[in-house]
Design an enzyme around this catalytic site. Structure first.
Site, mmCIF file in Angstrom:
data_model
loop_
_atom_site.group_PDB
_atom_site.id
_atom_site.type_symbol
_atom_site.label_atom_id
_atom_site.label_comp_id
_atom_site.label_asym_id
_atom_site.label_seq_id
_atom_site.Cartn_x
_atom_site.Cartn_y
_atom_site.Cartn_z
ATOM 1 N N GLU A 1 0.879 -1.170 0.000
ATOM 2 C CA GLU A 1 0.000 0.000 0.000
ATOM 3 C C GLU A 1 0.913 1.214 0.000
ATOM 4 O O GLU A 1 1.424 1.621 1.035
ATOM 5 C CB GLU A 1 -0.905 -0.062 1.244
ATOM 6 C CG GLU A 1 -2.172 0.739 1.085
ATOM 7 C CD GLU A 1 -2.122 1.994 1.893
ATOM 8 O OE1 GLU A 1 -1.914 3.056 1.270
ATOM 9 O OE2 GLU A 1 -2.280 1.927 3.124
ATOM 10 N N CYS A 56 -2.346 8.410 2.916
ATOM 11 C CA CYS A 56 -2.136 7.897 1.552
ATOM 12 C C CYS A 56 -3.303 8.333 0.686
ATOM 13 O O CYS A 56 -3.179 8.442 -0.534
ATOM 14 C CB CYS A 56 -2.073 6.387 1.549
ATOM 15 S SG CYS A 56 -0.742 5.770 2.541
HETATM 16 C C1 UN1 Z 1 -3.259 5.330 4.874
HETATM 17 O O1 UN1 Z 1 -3.189 6.535 4.700
HETATM 18 O O2 UN1 Z 1 -2.240 4.610 4.809
HETATM 19 O O3 UN1 Z 1 -9.049 5.943 4.112
HETATM 20 C C2 UN1 Z 1 -4.496 4.628 5.263
HETATM 21 C C3 UN1 Z 1 -8.396 6.512 4.980
HETATM 22 C C4 UN1 Z 1 -8.035 5.726 6.207
HETATM 23 C C5 UN1 Z 1 -6.855 4.858 5.968
HETATM 24 C C6 UN1 Z 1 -5.696 5.525 5.298
HETATM 25 N N1 UN1 Z 1 -9.152 4.913 6.599
HETATM 26 O O4 UN1 Z 1 -8.028 7.661 4.869
#
Ligand code: UN1
Length: 512
Positions: free
Chosen positions: A264, A298
């Site tokens: 990821e 992310c």
């Molecule tokens: C991440 O930024 O690695 O959808 C995960 C989201 C969170 C998870 C992000 N539930 O922003």
């Protein structure tokens, strides 16, 4: 450091670098890792650094635990996860505070992150009775075929600072109900959150007579812990969150030994704003997507692709909304946005803005590093709005900071989708539109090429019930909800003959 939540979580001045469930061990003879808060720059605690021998101990303990854990019925494994979920509910407040203090996200978001852990525990408990395989009809008489899912072994979890605890839970809870054991390398920027969790859940392992090694963490240098994990043939699956650069390193090492990986990695997430968008929903969604976690999710919104007829209106509304964003101590609930994780992240943001300027982009709001009372840590910045073009080199990159690039499109939604897809990354995407044709085009086979595609909500803040992950440079595999559990198990097809003959498949005759 005498903050009450540290006390509640059992965090002292020096923590031990490894824990195999209930038992913490290791020492500081190889030095310590220090954890500083970006909120006030203060030292929160120190952790002894794990050595190679500590790594060996953790993996050997996990290997042994797997031999037991794989034979525990899945619903019983779910019961352990249920109790972990109860424990997490008890420590939600102090753990949320520590998340917020150690890496800088707002307390609301720190608490939300712990809630995400609790939710995934609940999800995994249900899953522990639903690890279904298919049954299929055999082409041969008196034969039965089915497939089953078996535990795989040790899952190595490498997590990032931005979701220091939730991403571990996504992986560790699924792994646990699947009959796997897990070894976690928490981010070096937020190691105390990991220690706090194990301080709390240790007694759950003890109460249930779970052998050491079903869930472990190990805090140590990347060269010792990370490198050992990705190259270790005893670890069939590595689930890693981080930059695309780190992901490539993990993918190469795993591939060389034909191990599996879930990656990821970077996102460069866009929101398309069409002429029919309802701006009452759009503007707050954009602001949360950009400044939430100070732009370090992310899934953070990094690009807006705005129809030319809406451009000036959206730009003006955003600038107005940005002036109301309160920046400061993340534990103060009146603030919307805390600091970036460290001064390195501040520098990366400044460098990105300099590159944007050199490419001809114009900064129309914010971007400054804040100084003065309350901002002494040097990690606070003003979120930034930049007018740019999608094809600019800097816009093509993920900068982990609250920088929002405004891009324009004219004509049909297809042209907006082409811009949205016109980056190397493919994690999250969204469209704001009340026109069903535009929405369906965005969700169609010709539409968004991302792992997440949302309508009239922002790019971040996904629920745990869906499978989470992306395409292209974002990596591969899915974590969290839906059928992501399948990545954590090995699949076996079984054919059983209950007749008195031995017919061969494909009608082959073979008489001996
Ligand atoms: C991440 O930024 O690695 O959808 C995960 C989201 C969170 C998870 C992000 N539930 O922003």
């Amino acid at each position: 450091m005498s903050l009450p939540f540290l006390k509640q979580l059992g965090i002292g001045e020096l923590s031990l670098p490894i824990c195999t469930g209930a038992r913490h061990s290791g020492d500081d003879s190889d030095g310590v890792q220090e954890s500083f808060s970006p909120a006030d720059g203060k030292l929160i605690g120190k952790i002894g650094k794990a050595k190679q021998s500590d790594y060996e101990h953790v993996v050997a303990t996990a290997e042994k635990a797997f031999l037991h854990w794989r034979s525990v019925p899945a619903p019983k494994r779910g019961e352990l996860v249920r109790q972990i979920g109860v424990k997490l509910r008890e420590i939600k407040d102090p753990l949320g505070r520590l998340v917020s203090y150690e890496m800088g996200k707002s307390l609301q978001e720190g608490l939300g992150e712990v809630q995400e852990m609790i939710d995934v525990c609940d999800f995994a408990v249900g899953l522990s009775r639903q690890l279904y395989g298919l049954t299929m009809h055999s082409e041969r008489p008196d034969h039965r075929m089915y497939e089953q899912w078996h535990p795989m072994g040790i899952v190595g979890i490498i997590s990032a600072f931005n979701f220091p605890v939730a991403v571990w839970a996504w992986n560790a809870m699924l792994a646990a109900v699947c009959g796997d054991v897990s070894v976690w390398k928490p981010s070096k920027k937020a190691p105390l959150t990991a220690i706090a969790i194990f301080n709390a859940i240790g007694e759950v392992f003890k109460d249930n007579d779970v052998p050491e090694g079903v869930m472990s963490y190990i805090v140590g240098p990347g060269a010792v812990v990370g490198e050992s994990m990705i190259n270790d043939t005893r670890i069939p699956l590595i689930s890693a969150t981080g930059s695309t650069r780190v992901g490539i390193r993990v993918a190469e090492a795993c591939a060389r030994r034909l191990g599996k990986s879930i990656l990821e990695l970077g996102g460069n997430n866009a929101i398309i704003i069409t002429p029919s968008a309802d701006l009452k929903l759009t503007i707050p969604a954009v602001v949360f997507g950009c400044v939430g976690t100070a732009g370090q999710r992310c899934t953070s919104t990094r690009r807006l692709i705005i129809h030319e007829s809406m451009y000036d209106q959206v730009k003006a509304a955003l600038i107005k909304a940005y002036t109301t964003v309160r920046i400061g101590d993340p534990l103060d609930t009146t603030n919307h946005m805390g600091p970036l994780v460290d001064t390195g992240a501040v520098k990366d943001m400044q460098d990105a803005l300099e590159s944007a300027r050199q490419e001809g982009a114009s900064i129309i709001y914010g971007g400054e590093v804040l100084s003065g009372a309350g901002f002494e840590s040097g990690c606070y910045v003003k979120p930034c709005i930049v007018e740019a073009k999608n094809e600019m080199e800097i816009v093509q990159q993920e900068t982990f900071a609250p920088i929002l690039y405004l891009c324009k499109y004219s004509g049909d939604v297809e042209l907006a989708i082409a811009q949205q897809n016109g980056v190397p990354q493919g994690l999250s995407s969204a469209i704001f539109s009340t026109n069903v044709l535009e929405v369906e085009e965005f969700l169609s086979t010709r539409g968004s090429d991302c792992g997440l595609a949302n309508v009239n909500i922002g790019t971040s803040g996904a629920e745990i019930g869906g499978a989470f992950g992306g395409e292209k440079e974002t990596g591969w595999g899915r974590e969290s909800g839906s059928d992501s559990w399948r990545y954590y198990m090995r699949r076996q097809t079984n054919t059983i003959n209950y007749g008195k003959e031995l017919p061969l498949a494909q009608g082959i005759e073979f008489d001996v």
